[in-house]
Write a protein that holds these residues in place. Structure first.
Motif, mmCIF file in Angstrom:
data_model
loop_
_atom_site.group_PDB
_atom_site.id
_atom_site.type_symbol
_atom_site.label_atom_id
_atom_site.label_comp_id
_atom_site.label_asym_id
_atom_site.label_seq_id
_atom_site.Cartn_x
_atom_site.Cartn_y
_atom_site.Cartn_z
ATOM 1 N N ILE A 119 0.044 9.375 -4.035
ATOM 2 C CA ILE A 119 1.276 10.219 -4.495
ATOM 3 C C ILE A 119 1.754 9.770 -5.812
ATOM 4 O O ILE A 119 1.862 8.443 -5.960
ATOM 5 N N PHE A 120 1.762 10.752 -6.627
ATOM 6 C CA PHE A 120 2.443 10.418 -7.966
ATOM 7 C C PHE A 120 3.902 10.778 -8.129
ATOM 8 O O PHE A 120 4.395 11.625 -6.967
ATOM 9 N N TYR A 121 4.629 10.375 -8.834
ATOM 10 C CA TYR A 121 6.018 10.725 -8.706
ATOM 11 C C TYR A 121 6.307 10.826 -10.636
ATOM 12 O O TYR A 121 5.561 10.087 -11.482
ATOM 13 N N SER A 122 7.344 11.282 -10.924
ATOM 14 C CA SER A 122 7.787 11.598 -12.015
ATOM 15 C C SER A 122 9.295 11.589 -12.280
ATOM 16 O O SER A 122 10.048 12.348 -11.537
ATOM 17 N N LEU A 123 10.015 10.808 -13.203
ATOM 18 C CA LEU A 123 11.500 11.055 -13.572
ATOM 19 C C LEU A 123 11.598 11.967 -14.880
ATOM 20 O O LEU A 123 12.762 12.360 -15.009
ATOM 21 N N ASN A 134 2.478 5.640 -4.628
ATOM 22 C CA ASN A 134 1.859 4.561 -3.762
ATOM 23 C C ASN A 134 0.425 4.592 -4.337
ATOM 24 O O ASN A 134 0.176 5.518 -5.228
ATOM 25 N N ARG A 135 -0.398 3.910 -3.820
ATOM 26 C CA ARG A 135 -1.700 3.741 -4.593
ATOM 27 C C ARG A 135 -2.816 4.660 -3.602
ATOM 28 O O ARG A 135 -3.480 5.081 -4.162
ATOM 29 N N ASP A 156 18.733 16.266 6.304
ATOM 30 C CA ASP A 156 19.407 16.150 7.402
ATOM 31 C C ASP A 156 19.192 14.922 8.080
ATOM 32 O O ASP A 156 20.088 14.541 8.853
ATOM 33 N N THR A 157 18.091 14.636 8.408
ATOM 34 C CA THR A 157 17.456 13.553 8.958
ATOM 35 C C THR A 157 16.940 12.463 8.363
ATOM 36 O O THR A 157 16.535 11.223 8.826
ATOM 37 N N ASP A 158 17.036 12.555 6.911
ATOM 38 C CA ASP A 158 16.208 11.635 5.925
ATOM 39 C C ASP A 158 14.850 11.154 6.463
ATOM 40 O O ASP A 158 14.435 9.967 6.428
ATOM 41 N N ARG A 159 14.139 12.255 6.796
ATOM 42 C CA ARG A 159 12.697 12.004 7.176
ATOM 43 C C ARG A 159 11.799 12.767 6.162
ATOM 44 O O ARG A 159 12.197 13.824 5.877
ATOM 45 N N TRP A 160 10.561 12.143 6.156
ATOM 46 C CA TRP A 160 9.517 12.801 5.144
ATOM 47 C C TRP A 160 8.440 13.277 5.968
ATOM 48 O O TRP A 160 7.836 12.507 6.931
ATOM 49 N N PHE A 161 7.693 14.383 5.550
ATOM 50 C CA PHE A 161 6.598 14.892 6.216
ATOM 51 C C PHE A 161 5.732 15.760 5.333
ATOM 52 O O PHE A 161 5.970 15.839 4.108
ATOM 53 N N MET A 162 4.396 15.428 6.080
ATOM 54 C CA MET A 162 3.234 16.371 5.022
ATOM 55 C C MET A 162 2.626 17.156 5.977
ATOM 56 O O MET A 162 2.414 16.847 7.227
ATOM 57 N N TYR A 163 2.428 18.442 5.407
ATOM 58 C CA TYR A 163 1.577 19.390 6.107
ATOM 59 C C TYR A 163 0.209 19.735 5.603
ATOM 60 O O TYR A 163 0.530 19.913 4.349
ATOM 61 N N TRP A 164 -0.655 20.205 5.881
ATOM 62 C CA TRP A 164 -1.996 20.413 5.267
ATOM 63 C C TRP A 164 -2.928 21.280 6.176
ATOM 64 O O TRP A 164 -2.749 21.358 7.440
ATOM 65 N N GLY A 165 -3.882 21.617 5.510
ATOM 66 C CA GLY A 165 -5.072 22.503 6.124
ATOM 67 C C GLY A 165 -5.662 23.507 5.263
ATOM 68 O O GLY A 165 -4.938 24.373 4.664
ATOM 69 N N SER A 166 -6.849 23.510 5.299
ATOM 70 C CA SER A 166 -7.627 24.736 4.456
ATOM 71 C C SER A 166 -9.084 24.932 5.215
ATOM 72 O O SER A 166 -10.017 24.391 4.926
ATOM 73 N N SER A 167 -9.324 25.846 6.313
ATOM 74 C CA SER A 167 -10.278 26.023 7.057
ATOM 75 C C SER A 167 -10.385 27.106 7.911
ATOM 76 O O SER A 167 -9.124 27.819 8.255
ATOM 77 N N LEU A 183 5.729 6.307 1.402
ATOM 78 C CA LEU A 183 5.350 7.388 1.770
ATOM 79 C C LEU A 183 3.784 7.626 2.164
ATOM 80 O O LEU A 183 2.854 8.345 1.812
ATOM 81 N N THR A 184 3.326 6.509 2.727
ATOM 82 C CA THR A 184 2.146 6.628 3.768
ATOM 83 C C THR A 184 2.415 7.341 5.009
ATOM 84 O O THR A 184 3.306 7.528 5.332
ATOM 85 N N TYR A 185 1.191 7.369 5.864
ATOM 86 C CA TYR A 185 1.429 8.191 7.158
ATOM 87 C C TYR A 185 2.499 7.099 8.028
ATOM 88 O O TYR A 185 1.746 5.882 8.057
ATOM 89 N N LYS A 186 3.118 7.498 8.735
ATOM 90 C CA LYS A 186 3.685 6.451 9.631
ATOM 91 C C LYS A 186 2.940 5.966 10.635
ATOM 92 O O LYS A 186 2.884 4.883 10.998
ATOM 93 N N ASN A 187 2.107 6.939 11.047
ATOM 94 C CA ASN A 187 0.967 6.656 12.020
ATOM 95 C C ASN A 187 -0.044 7.444 11.679
ATOM 96 O O ASN A 187 -0.222 8.638 11.888
ATOM 97 N N LYS A 188 -1.164 6.949 11.001
ATOM 98 C CA LYS A 188 -2.119 7.994 10.533
ATOM 99 C C LYS A 188 -3.033 8.582 11.572
ATOM 100 O O LYS A 188 -3.697 9.668 11.525
ATOM 101 N N ASP A 189 -2.853 8.094 12.876
ATOM 102 C CA ASP A 189 -3.526 8.712 13.973
ATOM 103 C C ASP A 189 -2.935 9.952 14.646
ATOM 104 O O ASP A 189 -2.971 10.393 15.554
ATOM 105 N N ASP A 190 -1.568 10.070 14.138
ATOM 106 C CA ASP A 190 -0.541 10.706 14.823
ATOM 107 C C ASP A 190 -0.220 12.176 14.180
ATOM 108 O O ASP A 190 0.853 12.501 14.114
ATOM 109 N N TYR A 191 -1.404 12.490 13.528
ATOM 110 C CA TYR A 191 -1.188 14.004 12.934
ATOM 111 C C TYR A 191 -1.522 15.036 13.868
ATOM 112 O O TYR A 191 -2.068 14.770 15.018
ATOM 113 N N ARG A 192 -0.892 16.077 13.615
ATOM 114 C CA ARG A 192 -0.935 17.288 14.997
ATOM 115 C C ARG A 192 -1.447 18.637 14.384
ATOM 116 O O ARG A 192 -0.988 18.926 13.249
#
Length: 586
Positions: A119-123, A134-135, A156-167, A183-192
């Motif tokens: 993930i990149f960022y910019s100021l 992150n790398r 409101d909860t100070d939590r971060w998420f990622m959503y994805w899919g193309s299929s 910002l890595t996966y909190k648990n990389k096996d816990d995607y839903r």
């Protein structure tokens, strides 16, 4: 002295251009940006400009547009004047369907991938400054992604998420990200898996032109919006290469579970008119708090996935129902100067004056005749014998109108452009109006403005002009062929608006995903808008039909078990009729 004179001239040109830009109060889809030559089909030696999968982010009161395979991004302060930016560093490859997110002073950026990517960022995104946040995100199982990602921060909860899919096999996925681990996966096996297409019950999710193909449909383009405590997880379906590409939403009280299909889907749908297709975009707010929904209209001249970018006013009604307004979605609209109250108030009322009007040309190549310039079809086009300065098109509007805006849409016919060098790739032309076809008024001269490529150039006249004739004088495009798909003229006449269509009937099919709609044509109409929705005060959907088409429509976008209501209006060069009485299905 010569240097001073040149500097003064350049200063004058810049001030003049800035003045014109500041005066522009309207925009028109497709978006007027310098679309980049795109080589998704490089092995087939296809050269064409394209833009797809847009994400517009409001970052610190200014706007950033990210588009698939564009080598950079665009920056704007007003949603109409966009400046292309090349970043100082770029990921391992150009970004496809990127995710972007603004949180406080930081803009985050992440690319579609099936591999490990950062993930990149910019100021300072306005300067093209990119840094590693992150790398690597850990790799997910093969074919899972994250492709077509979306980043979401829940304030409101100070939590971060990622959503994805193309299929057309896998669903839209979601996973929580761990802020403490950058910002890595909190648990990389816990995607839903969160959204699964259901074309047997959701008519609009069926594949093909007008939903008539049996191929298993595709879902992609995830986006999350939180409004009044509800999580609106959006997705594109059923496929980008058709007129029915649309955005839908599921709604939940939780960001990772409990999502339910919204009965009013699709939320952004534009199957008729000039620019068809509204899927795979994002939802954002402007500086006045207005919502917008972006999407990917379909061109498909050189390749099925040749596309453009559109944006539509959007919002949430009193019942927290989400919608995007595509009514007259490719006609001029005002740029907002405050928070709007009525979903239609940004529509200028400038009508299409050019539909099926005759055009003469200084030359015509092969069978690419001029009638294709006014058929409102981006997949047909006129081609001049030679791409040379001085080629002209003259449109006869058949009567005097007040002309207010003109749009020129170019086609990459047998193009051989293989880079985006701004010194070579730019667009220049002049526009004129006339009352008699002999005495001409120059209304815009792009040779007096900084060079820029404008394949969908939208020109708002500095002041309305009374005219029967409109002339395009060609100066320059980079392609070996001068090819134009549509020469569109907007304004108003002083005649009568059409009558309200009568005898609107709607019969629901035994297959509840379909409805058969019919109406009585009215004299002097150019076209009709069929309005529909799940309640009499929620007719948020529009299907545009031209008057020279049949006065029937098989609408194949309905949800099984959901009741709908319908109305119709007619339009011509002079305005729009009153909306008909609202009818239910039978």
């Amino acid at each position: 002295m010569k240097i001073k004179a040149i500097l003064l001239i350049l200063c004058f040109i810049y001030i003049n251009f800035s003045s014109l830009a500041q005066q522009q109060k309207t925009y028109c889809n497709p978006m007027d940006i310098d679309y980049k030559y795109n080589f998704e089909q490089l092995n087939d030696s296809i050269s064409y400009r394209s833009g797809a999968d847009p994400v517009i982010i409001n970052h610190k009161g200014e706007y950033y547009l990210f588009v698939t395979i564009s080598g950079g991004w665009w920056h704007s302060k007003d949603l109409v004047n966009w400046r292309y930016i090349v970043p100082d560093k770029w990921p391992m490859e150009d970004m496809c369907a990127p995710a972007a997110l603004s949180v406080r002073d930081t803009l985050y950026l992440f690319q579609s991938t099936f591999e490990q990517r950062p993930i990149f960022y910019s100021l300072e995104p306005e300067k093209g400054k990119l840094l590693f946040y992150n790398r690597w995100l850990p790799r997910l199982p093969p074919l899972i992604g994250p492709w077509d990602p979306a980043l979401f921060y829940d304030e409101d909860t100070d939590r971060w998420f990622m959503y994805w899919g193309s299929s057309n096999t896998f669903p839209i996925f979601g996973a929580e990200l761990d802020k403490n681990r950058r910002l890595t996966y909190k648990n990389k096996d816990d995607y839903r898996g969160l959204i699964y297409l259901d074309p047997k019950n959701h008519g609009w999710e069926r594949f093909g032109r007008n939903h008539r193909d049996t191929i298993r449909p595709f879902t992609e383009g995830a986006w999350m919006t939180k409004h009044k405590g509800k999580y609106f997880l959006q997705y594109g379906a059923p496929g980008t290469e058709y007129n029915v590409y649309a955005n839908g939403t599921y709604v939940s009280d939780d960001p990772l579970e409990g999502f339910k299909y919204a009965p009013y889907n699709p939320i952004s749908y534009k199957p008729g008119g000039f620019m068809t297709g509204a899927g795979h975009g994002n939802t954002f707010q402007d500086n006045f708090g207005n919502y917008w929904n972006t999407g990917t209209p379909w061109i498909a001249v050189n390749w099925n996935f040749e596309r453009r970018i559109a944006m539509f006013p959007a919002g949430f009604d009193k019942d927290n129902q989400m919608f995007a307004n595509t009514r007259f979605g490719d006609f001029p609209h005002y740029l907002p100067t405050q928070k709007w109250e009525n979903k239609d108030e940004l529509f200028t009322g400038w009508m299409l004056l050019s539909y099926r009007k005759p055009v003469t040309a200084t030359s015509v190549k092969d069978t690419f005749h001029t009638e294709k310039l006014t058929d409102e079809n981006p997949r047909t086009f006129w081609v001049a014998k030679q791409n040379k300065s001085g080629e002209e098109l003259v449109m006869d509007l058949k009567e005097v109108f007040e002309v207010k805006a003109i749009q020129m849409n170019y086609t990459d016919y047998k193009s051989n452009i293989y880079d985006n060098d701004p010194e070579k790739v730019y667009t220049q032309f002049k526009l004129y109006t006339s009352l008699d076809g002999k005495n001409w008024n120059l209304v815009r001269d792009l040779t007096q403005e900084p060079k820029k490529d404008r394949p969908c150039a939208y020109i708002e006249l500095e002041k309305p002009m009374k005219a029967r004739y409109v002339k395009y004088e060609h100066i320059y495009v980079a392609s070996p062929n001068l090819a134009i798909s549509d020469f569109r003229v907007f304004g108003n006449g002083s005649g009568k608006v059409p009558q309200t269509p009568k005898k609107l009937t709607v019969r629901r099919d035994t297959d509840e995903r379909n409805a058969f709609i019919a109406w009585e044509k009215v004299p002097n109409a150019v076209g009709y808008n069929i309005l529909w929705g799940i309640a009499k005060d929620k007719l948020y959907q529009t299907y545009q039909i031209w008057n020279d088409e049949p006065n029937t429509l098989e609408l194949r976008a309905l949800t099984v078990g959901q009741k709908y209501y319908f109305a119709i209006e007619a339009f011509n060069e002079h305005g729009v009729s009153k909306v008909s009485e609202i009818v239910g299905e039978r």
